[in-house]
Design a protein around this motif. Structure first.
Motif, PDB file in Angstrom:
ATOM      1  N   VAL A  23     -14.548   7.864 -42.164  1.00 58.27           N
ATOM      2  CA  VAL A  23     -13.597   6.867 -42.653  1.00 58.27           C
ATOM      3  C   VAL A  23     -12.456   7.517 -43.421  1.00 58.27           C
ATOM      4  CG1 VAL A  23     -13.378   4.919 -44.272  1.00 58.27           C
ATOM      5  CG2 VAL A  23     -15.255   4.984 -42.644  1.00 58.27           C
ATOM      6  N   SER A  24     -12.723   8.628 -44.065  1.00 57.19           N
ATOM      7  CA  SER A  24     -11.686   9.273 -44.864  1.00 57.19           C
ATOM      8  C   SER A  24     -10.747  10.148 -44.028  1.00 57.19           C
ATOM      9  CB  SER A  24     -12.326  10.108 -45.966  1.00 57.19           C
ATOM     10  OG  SER A  24     -13.030  11.196 -45.408  1.00 57.19           O
ATOM     11  N   THR A  25     -10.976  10.276 -42.739  1.00 64.58           N
ATOM     12  CA  THR A  25     -10.116  11.128 -41.917  1.00 64.58           C
ATOM     13  C   THR A  25      -8.824  10.408 -41.557  1.00 64.58           C
ATOM     14  OG1 THR A  25     -11.111  10.387 -39.850  1.00 64.58           O
ATOM     15  CG2 THR A  25     -12.084  12.327 -40.896  1.00 64.58           C
ATOM     16  N   ASP A  26      -7.809  11.176 -41.267  1.00 65.17           N
ATOM     17  CA  ASP A  26      -6.506  10.639 -40.890  1.00 65.17           C
ATOM     18  C   ASP A  26      -6.575   9.970 -39.517  1.00 65.17           C
ATOM     19  OD1 ASP A  26      -3.740  10.239 -41.411  1.00 65.17           O
ATOM     20  OD2 ASP A  26      -3.288  11.826 -39.964  1.00 65.17           O
ATOM     21  N   TYR A  28      -9.046   8.317 -38.216  1.00 64.72           N
ATOM     22  CA  TYR A  28      -9.632   6.982 -38.364  1.00 64.72           C
ATOM     23  C   TYR A  28      -8.613   6.013 -38.935  1.00 64.72           C
ATOM     24  CZ  TYR A  28     -12.693   3.194 -39.754  1.00 64.72           C
ATOM     25  OH  TYR A  28     -13.266   1.967 -39.903  1.00 64.72           O
ATOM     26  N   SER A  29      -7.862   6.451 -39.938  1.00 67.86           N
ATOM     27  CA  SER A  29      -6.881   5.549 -40.543  1.00 67.86           C
ATOM     28  C   SER A  29      -5.774   5.202 -39.556  1.00 67.86           C
ATOM     29  CB  SER A  29      -6.302   6.151 -41.822  1.00 67.86           C
ATOM     30  OG  SER A  29      -5.559   7.306 -41.538  1.00 67.86           O
ATOM     31  N   GLN A  30      -5.382   6.148 -38.707  1.00 63.89           N
ATOM     32  CA  GLN A  30      -4.368   5.849 -37.689  1.00 63.89           C
ATOM     33  C   GLN A  30      -4.907   4.856 -36.663  1.00 63.89           C
ATOM     34  OE1 GLN A  30      -3.123   9.584 -36.056  1.00 63.89           O
ATOM     35  NE2 GLN A  30      -1.854  10.099 -37.808  1.00 63.89           N
ATOM     36  N   ALA A  32      -7.355   2.665 -37.113  1.00 62.10           N
ATOM     37  CA  ALA A  32      -7.523   1.364 -37.764  1.00 62.10           C
ATOM     38  C   ALA A  32      -6.178   0.678 -37.955  1.00 62.10           C
ATOM     39  CB  ALA A  32      -8.225   1.549 -39.107  1.00 62.10           C
ATOM     40  N   GLY A  33      -5.159   1.435 -38.288  1.00 61.67           N
ATOM     41  CA  GLY A  33      -3.816   0.863 -38.440  1.00 61.67           C
ATOM     42  C   GLY A  33      -3.274   0.341 -37.126  1.00 61.67           C
TER      43      GLY A  33
END
Length: 69
Positions: A23-26, A28-30, A32-33
């Motif tokens: 979850v803390s990886t970039d 994953y955030s991309q 999810a966004g």
């Protein structure tokens, strides 16, 4: 405690640690966004009532059923 209970606790702790790392990886955030933007765009399209373009519901029955010619 039984060995089985200890192994379950250790497995859950490792799972939680792995999930926190993902979850803390970039990446994953991309992802999810991008998903959130897609859902927002879909909801905006549904609220607007469509822009007059053909949707799947307007497609011929052969396409809706997935029948290839």
């Amino acid at each position: 405690m039984e060995l089985r209970n200890i192994l379950i606790i250790v497995a859950l702790a490792l799972y939680a640690l792995a999930m926190a790392g993902i979850v803390s990886t970039d990446a994953y955030s991309q992802a999810a966004g991008a998903e959130a933007r897609g859902v927002h765009a879909l909801m905006a399209e549904m609220r607007s009532g469509g822009s007059g373009t053909a949707m799947l519901a307007d497609a011929p029955p052969e396409v809706s059923r997935g029948v290839a010619r």
